[in-house]
Design a protein around this motif. Structure first.
Motif, short mmCIF file in Angstrom:
data_model
loop_
_atom_site.label_atom_id
_atom_site.label_comp_id
_atom_site.label_asym_id
_atom_site.label_seq_id
_atom_site.Cartn_x
_atom_site.Cartn_y
_atom_site.Cartn_z
N MET A 44 0.81 -1.21 0.00
CA MET A 44 0.00 0.00 0.00
C MET A 44 0.85 1.27 0.00
SD MET A 44 -2.98 -1.08 -0.37
CE MET A 44 -3.93 0.38 -0.10
N GLU A 45 2.06 1.20 0.52
CA GLU A 45 2.93 2.37 0.53
C GLU A 45 3.39 2.69 -0.88
OE1 GLU A 45 7.13 3.89 2.52
OE2 GLU A 45 6.48 1.83 2.81
N VAL A 46 3.38 3.96 -1.25
CA VAL A 46 3.87 4.37 -2.57
C VAL A 46 5.38 4.28 -2.56
CG1 VAL A 46 4.03 6.28 -4.21
CG2 VAL A 46 1.89 5.86 -3.00
N GLY A 95 6.71 5.14 -7.82
CA GLY A 95 5.38 5.73 -7.75
C GLY A 95 4.27 4.86 -8.31
N MET A 96 3.12 5.49 -8.36
CA MET A 96 1.91 4.85 -8.87
C MET A 96 1.41 5.71 -10.02
SD MET A 96 -1.42 3.85 -6.68
CE MET A 96 -2.54 5.20 -6.89
N GLU A 97 1.02 5.08 -11.10
CA GLU A 97 0.61 5.80 -12.30
C GLU A 97 -0.88 5.64 -12.53
OE1 GLU A 97 2.04 5.95 -16.98
OE2 GLU A 97 3.21 4.84 -15.49
N LEU A 98 -1.57 6.79 -12.67
CA LEU A 98 -3.00 6.79 -12.95
C LEU A 98 -3.24 7.29 -14.37
CD1 LEU A 98 -4.29 8.48 -9.68
CD2 LEU A 98 -4.20 6.04 -10.18
N GLU A 99 -4.07 6.60 -15.12
CA GLU A 99 -4.44 7.03 -16.46
C GLU A 99 -5.74 7.82 -16.35
OE1 GLU A 99 -6.19 4.72 -20.19
OE2 GLU A 99 -4.07 4.27 -19.84
N ILE A 100 -5.75 9.05 -16.86
CA ILE A 100 -6.90 9.93 -16.78
C ILE A 100 -7.52 10.08 -18.17
CG2 ILE A 100 -7.73 12.18 -16.00
CD1 ILE A 100 -6.22 10.55 -13.82
N ILE A 159 2.22 9.52 -9.11
CA ILE A 159 2.32 9.92 -7.71
C ILE A 159 3.51 9.19 -7.11
CG2 ILE A 159 1.15 9.91 -5.49
CD1 ILE A 159 -1.50 9.72 -7.16
N THR A 160 4.50 9.94 -6.63
CA THR A 160 5.68 9.34 -6.02
C THR A 160 5.79 9.82 -4.57
OG1 THR A 160 7.29 11.08 -6.54
CG2 THR A 160 6.84 9.44 -8.26
N LYS A 161 6.79 9.34 -3.87
CA LYS A 161 7.01 9.76 -2.49
C LYS A 161 7.30 11.25 -2.40
CE LYS A 161 8.86 5.58 -0.39
NZ LYS A 161 10.04 5.04 0.31
N SER A 162 7.95 11.82 -3.41
CA SER A 162 8.42 13.20 -3.32
C SER A 162 7.64 14.19 -4.17
CB SER A 162 9.89 13.26 -3.71
OG SER A 162 10.07 12.81 -5.04
N GLN A 163 6.87 13.70 -5.16
CA GLN A 163 6.22 14.65 -6.07
C GLN A 163 5.07 14.03 -6.84
OE1 GLN A 163 9.19 15.88 -8.91
NE2 GLN A 163 9.70 13.80 -9.46
N LEU A 164 4.33 14.90 -7.53
CA LEU A 164 3.31 14.48 -8.47
C LEU A 164 3.78 14.93 -9.85
CD1 LEU A 164 1.62 15.83 -5.81
CD2 LEU A 164 -0.10 14.47 -6.96
N ILE A 165 3.54 14.10 -10.86
CA ILE A 165 3.97 14.42 -12.22
C ILE A 165 2.77 14.29 -13.14
CG2 ILE A 165 5.56 13.86 -14.10
CD1 ILE A 165 7.25 12.32 -11.94
N TRP A 166 2.41 15.38 -13.85
CA TRP A 166 1.32 15.35 -14.82
C TRP A 166 1.93 15.22 -16.22
CZ3 TRP A 166 -3.29 14.08 -15.88
CH2 TRP A 166 -3.91 14.52 -17.02
N CYS A 167 1.53 14.17 -16.93
CA CYS A 167 2.01 13.92 -18.28
C CYS A 167 0.81 14.04 -19.22
CB CYS A 167 2.62 12.53 -18.38
SG CYS A 167 3.99 12.27 -17.24
N LYS A 168 0.67 15.21 -19.84
CA LYS A 168 -0.46 15.47 -20.73
C LYS A 168 -0.36 14.59 -21.97
CE LYS A 168 -2.84 19.14 -23.16
NZ LYS A 168 -2.88 20.58 -23.46
N GLY A 169 -1.50 14.02 -22.37
CA GLY A 169 -1.52 13.16 -23.55
C GLY A 169 -0.70 11.91 -23.32
N LYS A 170 0.21 11.65 -24.22
CA LYS A 170 1.01 10.43 -24.12
C LYS A 170 2.50 10.74 -23.98
CE LYS A 170 -2.32 7.55 -26.35
NZ LYS A 170 -2.53 6.15 -26.44
N ILE A 171 2.82 11.90 -23.39
CA ILE A 171 4.24 12.21 -23.20
C ILE A 171 4.80 11.38 -22.05
CG2 ILE A 171 3.98 14.56 -24.08
CD1 ILE A 171 4.29 15.55 -21.19
#
Length: 67
Positions: A12-14, A18-23, A35-47
């Motif tokens: 359960m711990e990240v 990290g953990m990757e969510l597809e939006i 979502i990682t321990k230290s940050q959130l990363i937004w990857c628009k589209g398929k980058i």
């Protein structure tokens, strides 16, 4: 809005990777949220993760508390 977990660790711990969510909306993939321990990363589209927009947890929390 549809949100899919693309990669899910058994624990359960990240972890560091990290953990990757597809939006998605009803038709298209809008991007991935990592979502990682230290940050959130937004990857628009398929980058990729390297080209994504990064924000630390502290900055994210400060932003959300201003809303």
């Amino acid at each position: 809005m549809n949100v899919w977990i693309k990669k899910f660790e058994v624990l359960m711990e990240v972890k560091n990777k990290g953990m990757e969510l597809e939006i998605r909306d009803t038709k298209n993939q809008l991007g991935d949220l990592i979502i990682t321990k230290s940050q959130l990363i937004w990857c628009k589209g398929k980058i990729g993760r390297d080209q994504g927009k990064k924000v630390t947890w502290d900055k994210f929390i400060a932003y959300m508390e201003k809303l």
